[in-house]
Design a protein around this motif. Structure first.
Motif, mmCIF file in Angstrom:
data_model
loop_
_atom_site.group_PDB
_atom_site.id
_atom_site.type_symbol
_atom_site.label_atom_id
_atom_site.label_comp_id
_atom_site.label_asym_id
_atom_site.label_seq_id
_atom_site.Cartn_x
_atom_site.Cartn_y
_atom_site.Cartn_z
ATOM 1 N N GLY A 81 100.624 -54.955 68.068
ATOM 2 C CA GLY A 81 101.036 -54.142 69.209
ATOM 3 C C GLY A 81 102.538 -54.179 69.407
ATOM 4 N N TRP A 82 103.143 -55.373 69.242
ATOM 5 C CA TRP A 82 104.598 -55.495 69.374
ATOM 6 C C TRP A 82 105.306 -54.685 68.297
ATOM 7 C CZ3 TRP A 82 108.051 -58.026 65.942
ATOM 8 C CH2 TRP A 82 109.369 -58.106 66.399
ATOM 9 N N LEU A 83 104.798 -54.762 67.056
ATOM 10 C CA LEU A 83 105.397 -53.996 65.965
ATOM 11 C C LEU A 83 105.273 -52.499 66.224
ATOM 12 C CD1 LEU A 83 104.208 -56.024 62.827
ATOM 13 C CD2 LEU A 83 106.564 -55.758 63.620
ATOM 14 N N ASN A 84 104.118 -52.087 66.724
ATOM 15 C CA ASN A 84 103.942 -50.666 67.041
ATOM 16 C C ASN A 84 104.952 -50.213 68.084
ATOM 17 O OD1 ASN A 84 101.819 -50.478 65.266
ATOM 18 N ND2 ASN A 84 100.236 -50.778 66.834
ATOM 19 N N SER A 85 105.138 -51.040 69.115
ATOM 20 C CA SER A 85 106.086 -50.699 70.180
ATOM 21 C C SER A 85 107.511 -50.629 69.642
ATOM 22 C CB SER A 85 105.994 -51.740 71.297
ATOM 23 O OG SER A 85 106.979 -51.517 72.281
ATOM 24 N N LEU A 86 107.860 -51.592 68.775
ATOM 25 C CA LEU A 86 109.220 -51.639 68.237
ATOM 26 C C LEU A 86 109.482 -50.474 67.299
ATOM 27 C CD1 LEU A 86 111.805 -53.352 68.232
ATOM 28 C CD2 LEU A 86 110.906 -54.579 66.254
ATOM 29 N N THR A 87 108.537 -50.194 66.417
ATOM 30 C CA THR A 87 108.755 -49.121 65.453
ATOM 31 C C THR A 87 108.736 -47.747 66.117
ATOM 32 O OG1 THR A 87 106.378 -49.187 64.935
ATOM 33 C CG2 THR A 87 107.852 -50.411 63.485
ATOM 34 N N GLN A 88 108.058 -47.622 67.241
ATOM 35 C CA GLN A 88 108.054 -46.342 67.944
ATOM 36 C C GLN A 88 109.412 -46.022 68.562
ATOM 37 O OE1 GLN A 88 104.775 -46.586 70.689
ATOM 38 N NE2 GLN A 88 103.229 -46.328 69.085
ATOM 39 N N ARG A 89 110.249 -47.032 68.682
ATOM 40 C CA ARG A 89 111.603 -46.803 69.195
ATOM 41 C C ARG A 89 112.504 -46.153 68.151
ATOM 42 N NH1 ARG A 89 112.660 -49.848 73.870
ATOM 43 N NH2 ARG A 89 110.980 -51.277 74.430
ATOM 44 N N ALA A 90 112.054 -46.162 66.914
ATOM 45 C CA ALA A 90 112.850 -45.598 65.821
ATOM 46 C C ALA A 90 112.184 -44.315 65.337
ATOM 47 C CB ALA A 90 112.963 -46.600 64.673
ATOM 48 N N SER A 91 112.833 -43.206 65.553
ATOM 49 C CA SER A 91 112.287 -41.918 65.117
ATOM 50 C C SER A 91 113.050 -41.351 63.928
ATOM 51 C CB SER A 91 112.313 -40.915 66.269
ATOM 52 O OG SER A 91 113.640 -40.752 66.762
ATOM 53 N N THR A 92 114.188 -41.955 63.590
ATOM 54 C CA THR A 92 114.996 -41.491 62.463
ATOM 55 C C THR A 92 115.276 -42.661 61.531
ATOM 56 O OG1 THR A 92 117.139 -41.968 63.499
ATOM 57 C CG2 THR A 92 116.125 -39.823 63.981
ATOM 58 N N PRO A 93 115.598 -42.393 60.248
ATOM 59 C CA PRO A 93 115.938 -43.479 59.324
ATOM 60 C C PRO A 93 117.092 -44.349 59.824
ATOM 61 C CG PRO A 93 115.521 -41.474 58.088
ATOM 62 C CD PRO A 93 115.499 -41.093 59.548
ATOM 63 N N ARG A 94 118.080 -43.739 60.454
ATOM 64 C CA ARG A 94 119.231 -44.506 60.942
ATOM 65 C C ARG A 94 118.808 -45.486 62.044
ATOM 66 N NH1 ARG A 94 124.751 -43.796 60.603
ATOM 67 N NH2 ARG A 94 124.356 -41.927 59.365
ATOM 68 N N ARG A 124 108.359 -53.067 56.372
ATOM 69 C CA ARG A 124 107.118 -52.428 55.929
ATOM 70 C C ARG A 124 106.601 -51.449 56.981
ATOM 71 N NH1 ARG A 124 101.522 -53.154 55.663
ATOM 72 N NH2 ARG A 124 100.644 -53.038 53.559
ATOM 73 N N GLU A 125 106.628 -51.876 58.235
ATOM 74 C CA GLU A 125 106.141 -51.010 59.305
ATOM 75 C C GLU A 125 107.054 -49.801 59.498
ATOM 76 O OE1 GLU A 125 103.193 -51.239 61.226
ATOM 77 O OE2 GLU A 125 102.827 -52.485 59.462
ATOM 78 N N MET A 126 108.367 -50.012 59.401
ATOM 79 C CA MET A 126 109.297 -48.896 59.514
ATOM 80 C C MET A 126 109.082 -47.907 58.380
ATOM 81 S SD MET A 126 111.210 -49.126 62.221
ATOM 82 C CE MET A 126 111.932 -50.283 63.402
ATOM 83 N N GLY A 127 108.887 -48.440 57.178
ATOM 84 C CA GLY A 127 108.653 -47.573 56.031
ATOM 85 C C GLY A 127 107.382 -46.749 56.184
ATOM 86 N N ARG A 128 106.385 -47.327 56.832
ATOM 87 C CA ARG A 128 105.114 -46.623 57.022
ATOM 88 C C ARG A 128 105.213 -45.551 58.095
ATOM 89 N NH1 ARG A 128 100.677 -47.298 60.261
ATOM 90 N NH2 ARG A 128 101.512 -49.168 61.257
ATOM 91 N N ARG A 129 106.028 -45.768 59.115
ATOM 92 C CA ARG A 129 106.026 -44.899 60.287
ATOM 93 C C ARG A 129 107.127 -43.841 60.299
ATOM 94 N NH1 ARG A 129 103.148 -46.355 64.781
ATOM 95 N NH2 ARG A 129 101.864 -48.209 64.589
ATOM 96 N N VAL A 130 108.300 -44.157 59.742
ATOM 97 C CA VAL A 130 109.454 -43.262 59.868
ATOM 98 C C VAL A 130 109.492 -42.289 58.690
ATOM 99 C CG1 VAL A 130 111.958 -43.125 60.047
ATOM 100 C CG2 VAL A 130 110.724 -45.012 61.154
ATOM 101 N N ILE A 131 109.387 -41.031 58.979
ATOM 102 C CA ILE A 131 109.398 -39.995 57.951
ATOM 103 C C ILE A 131 110.806 -39.849 57.374
ATOM 104 C CG2 ILE A 131 108.921 -37.567 57.457
ATOM 105 C CD1 ILE A 131 106.480 -39.224 58.202
ATOM 106 N N GLY A 132 110.891 -39.703 56.060
ATOM 107 C CA GLY A 132 112.178 -39.473 55.412
ATOM 108 C C GLY A 132 112.976 -40.727 55.149
ATOM 109 N N LEU A 133 112.366 -41.907 55.313
ATOM 110 C CA LEU A 133 113.062 -43.168 55.089
ATOM 111 C C LEU A 133 112.815 -43.656 53.670
ATOM 112 C CD1 LEU A 133 114.664 -45.608 56.194
ATOM 113 C CD2 LEU A 133 112.479 -46.569 56.959
ATOM 114 N N HIS A 134 113.888 -43.931 52.926
ATOM 115 C CA HIS A 134 113.786 -44.472 51.571
ATOM 116 C C HIS A 134 113.373 -45.938 51.676
ATOM 117 C CE1 HIS A 134 114.421 -44.688 47.319
ATOM 118 N NE2 HIS A 134 115.429 -45.527 47.406
ATOM 119 N N PHE A 135 112.141 -46.244 51.291
ATOM 120 C CA PHE A 135 111.576 -47.559 51.556
ATOM 121 C C PHE A 135 112.345 -48.705 50.877
ATOM 122 C CE2 PHE A 135 108.012 -50.717 50.879
ATOM 123 C CZ PHE A 135 108.072 -51.209 52.165
#
Length: 440
Positions: A81-94, A124-135
């Motif tokens: 849940g914490w990871l979901n909350s944190l990664t939802q704060r990032a909508s762009t690769p930057r 890993r979570e950012m790579g899964r959630r953020v579109i257009g991010l070079h993993f």
């Protein structure tokens, strides 16, 4: 800069072998160097390798458990849940890069094992959630903070402890002169800024590699044979009590250490903290073991490759190669240049003996006794060795194995970025010691 990054990435992807093959190549190089530079016989070199092979079994098990218990903790509903909350704060690769770099850097500073697990899972979570991010890019960024030497760095802590094994040569050097010296704090802060600038200025490659895994399925914690009535043993396995008892037992032990004043952050306590939290936050033993089964594959690189590097260390130590190299550095050093040369020599030896404690036990006494003999600043020499030991971790797959295991990548996927970051961070660290030698 983009051209240098692209060149580095292409070069590494084309020529860097797998981490396992690289360990075999380094074994061969050290084997040949031992014969040609020290006159050691091939049979003796083989004997040194064999004797050293088992020397990292304890450390290898610790690293396996750090990764395993940290990964299992990350699979708990609360952390998910914490990871979901944190990664939802990032909508762009930057935004994803900034969050990943800052969080992992702070965690690395507190404890490198903690930072490794948190950085890997967050990337890993950012790579899964953020579109257009070079993993591979964000995984490399998460690994960039690994070179930071924070309050859990063992070498400065040992030197600050009464009756340490070098006390007769250099005395007690308090952490206020090493880890918390103004220049070391400033260097640490500057490296965070440089790391952010380095990755944020890079353009995403044209051929973006997205994270290929799927979302972690929630762990059921239910029996796999729901078609039959639960037996008494099934009820125990799906009861809250076993994991609750064991988790509270560990918490009581750690709390007792805290009250006694004997608590310290090291690999063993990190493992116990991860283990206790995982047990308490999973709802029963069945769910906990489901998480272990999911996490165990990430540790395969550690299990296979750590003993190979122990064998390399055995050859370098017993053949006298480390001593000869250290003495060569000492012979050309002056009091002003000694910390800088210590930094580079520690970085080079670290590539072949990527274990800070093992390298310090071999090379540290030689360098510190020489520092005392020529009048070099002991605190600067200690931190130069400490920074050198961490610096070349950026291009040493040994330390990236836990992160790569969680990310599901190969070393060649991230090392092109790490190579350029190695050069940038090396200039910053070396420049600090040059400035100290000039201005005092």
């Amino acid at each position: 800069m983009d051209a240098a990054i692209n060149l580095s990435v292409r070069f590494v992807q084309r020529y860097l072998p797998s981490a396992f093959v690289l360990a075999v190549i380094l074994t061969f190089i050290v084997f040949v160097l031992g014969i040609t530079t020290t006159g050691t016989s091939p049979l003796d070199m083989a004997s040194y390798w064999g004797k050293g092979f088992s020397s990292l079994f304890t450390f290898g098990m610790q690293m396996t458990l750090v990764l395993l218990t940290g990964y299992v903790l990350a699979l708990t509903p609360l952390v998910q849940g914490w990871l979901n909350s944190l990664t939802q704060r990032a909508s762009t690769p930057r935004q994803a890069l900034v969050l990943t770099i800052v969080v992992s850097f702070v965690c690395y500073y507190l404890n490198w094992a903690f930072g490794m697990v948190v950085g890997a899972i967050l990337a890993r979570e950012m790579g899964r959630r953020v579109i257009g991010l070079h993993f591979p890019f964000i995984v490399a960024a998460a690994y960039g903070g690994e070179l930071i030497r924070g309050p859990s760095s063992s070498i400065p802590l040992v030197i600050a402890t009464p009756e340490h094994f070098l006390e007769d040569a250099i005395g007690i050097v308090p952490v206020t002169e090493t880890l918390y010296a103004w220049w070391n704090v400033a260097l640490t802060a500057s490296l965070l800024v440089l790391l952010l600038v380095f990755y944020l200025l890079q353009k995403q490659p044209k051929n973006i590699i997205q994270f290929k895994g799927s979302a972690e399925k929630p762990l059921s914690g239910q029996a796999s044979h729901d078609d039959r009535p639960m037996t008494p043993s099934d009820r125990v396995e799906h009861s809250r009590l076993p994991t609750l008892f064991l988790g509270l037992l560990i918490a009581a032990f750690l709390g007792g250490q805290w009250l006694e004043g004997s608590f310290s952050i090291n690999l063993n306590t990190v493992i116990l903290i991860f283990l206790a939290l995982g047990l308490l936050l999973h709802k029963n033993p069945a769910q906990y073991l489901q998480a272990v089964e999911r996490a165990i594959g990430a540790a395969r690189g550690i299990i296979v490759q750590f003993p190979l590097y122990a064998g390399i260390a055995g050859m370098m130590t017993n053949s006298g190669m480390v001593t000869a190299f250290s003495e060569a550095i000492i012979s050309v050093a002056t009091p002003a240049t000694f910390p800088l040369l210590t930094f580079f020599s520690a970085g080079l030896v670290n590539f072949f003996i990527p274990s800070g404690g093992g390298q310090w036990a071999i090379q540290g006494p030689i360098m510190m006794e020489a520092a005392a003999a020529i009048g070099a600043d002991p605190a600067q020499t200690i931190m130069a060795f400490t920074w050198g030991d961490g610096w070349t971790n950026q291009i040493q797959p040994f330390w990236a194995l836990p992160l790569l295991g969680v990310a599901g990548l190969a070393a060649r996927d991230i090392m092109g970025y790490c190579l350029v970051w190695l050069l940038i961070s090396g200039v910053a660290i070396a420049g600090t010691f040059v400035a100290l030698s000039v201005f005092g």
